[in-house]
Design an enzyme around this catalytic site. Sequence first.
Site, mmCIF file in Angstrom:
data_model
loop_
_atom_site.group_PDB
_atom_site.id
_atom_site.type_symbol
_atom_site.label_atom_id
_atom_site.label_comp_id
_atom_site.label_asym_id
_atom_site.label_seq_id
_atom_site.Cartn_x
_atom_site.Cartn_y
_atom_site.Cartn_z
ATOM 1 N N HIS A 92 -4.805 -6.398 -10.983
ATOM 2 C CA HIS A 92 -4.290 -7.377 -10.025
ATOM 3 C C HIS A 92 -4.027 -8.731 -10.687
ATOM 4 C CE1 HIS A 92 -6.356 -4.377 -7.512
ATOM 5 N NE2 HIS A 92 -5.430 -4.634 -6.627
ATOM 6 N N GLU B 11 0.832 -1.217 0.000
ATOM 7 C CA GLU B 11 0.000 0.000 0.000
ATOM 8 C C GLU B 11 0.861 1.260 0.000
ATOM 9 O OE1 GLU B 11 -2.800 -0.598 -0.860
ATOM 10 O OE2 GLU B 11 -3.077 -2.647 -0.213
#
Length: 323
Positions: free
Chosen positions: A235, A143
Amino acid sequence: TADDLSMYSGHVDLKTKKEADGTYSLEDSTRGKGVVTYDANNKTTASGQTKITDDNDKWGEATDPARAKAAVDAHYGAAMTYDFMKNIMGRDSIDGAGEKLVSYVHVRNNYVNAFWDGEKMSYGDGDGKQSGPLTTLDIAGHEIAHGLTERTAGLIYSGESGGLNESFSDIIGTGVEWYAAQNNPEAKWNWTVGEAAWTPNNGTDEDGLRYMNDPTKDNYSVDNYKNYPKQTEVHGSSGISNNAFYLLVEGGKNKTSGLEVKGGIGMEDGLKIFTRALTTYMTPRTTFAQAREATIKAATDLHGADSVQVQKVKDAWTAVGVN
Ligand code: ASN
Ligand code: ZN
């Protein structure tokens, strides 16, 4: 001294702030402009500055509130990511000028996700079945790396640049997990993303969110550019460069092409090459083919055009179908 107990990384050494009332809060002023971890109080959008405190500065004690445990890992993850940027990349935080790293834990209820929103990290507690708190080292590094990418290459979050954006977060997240394990004997690193948080009740860290050594193991991601048209979601296409990085570091074969990198260059060289490419040569619209060129340039800067490192970078991208 490492006398704080985390959920996922064993004993760690948290830097904290002594408050006026004698308690301690998760504010580290030893790294850049600071690393701070707040409680989102289960709100949908994290805001405010609710401090998480401990009465004796020994975090993770059995008698501490369960609520404080995820915060230990988020605070440690941000600290390790700061140290990774400093010591592996030679960079002072995500903006290169010490930008404060702000994390919120307890975002939403039973939330099985974590994200960077342009200025801070938000971590869910998980639902206790699919996942525990999403505060492992590789997820925190992932992140925060979205913040680093936003402040540097600026890779647009769709199409090929989006797959690269996701992949560089997985690469750096795994890099942070590796980096922490060099100094912390209780921190383990591997090529699976998020395994320590994923399916906490099945008694194994075998399964996770993504598998850089074999991206197709999730029955979703692709591991070779020839299959990119079948999987353009970020992803899933991240598997192409995730596997290129894995092959560069460890050597081995790409499952789809069967092409082999005969022996890898190791984690430290691999990370320095890929992160230099991200911060120096990549731009918002960089494609997989251009990422190949960017990493060749970075490897050339660091090791010379005739180096084994440059050759292995080429071999790794070729193995995943990027020429
Ligand atoms: N956890 C996801 C990620 O970091 C959420 C997102 O930002 N797309 O990729
Ligand atoms: Zn991501």
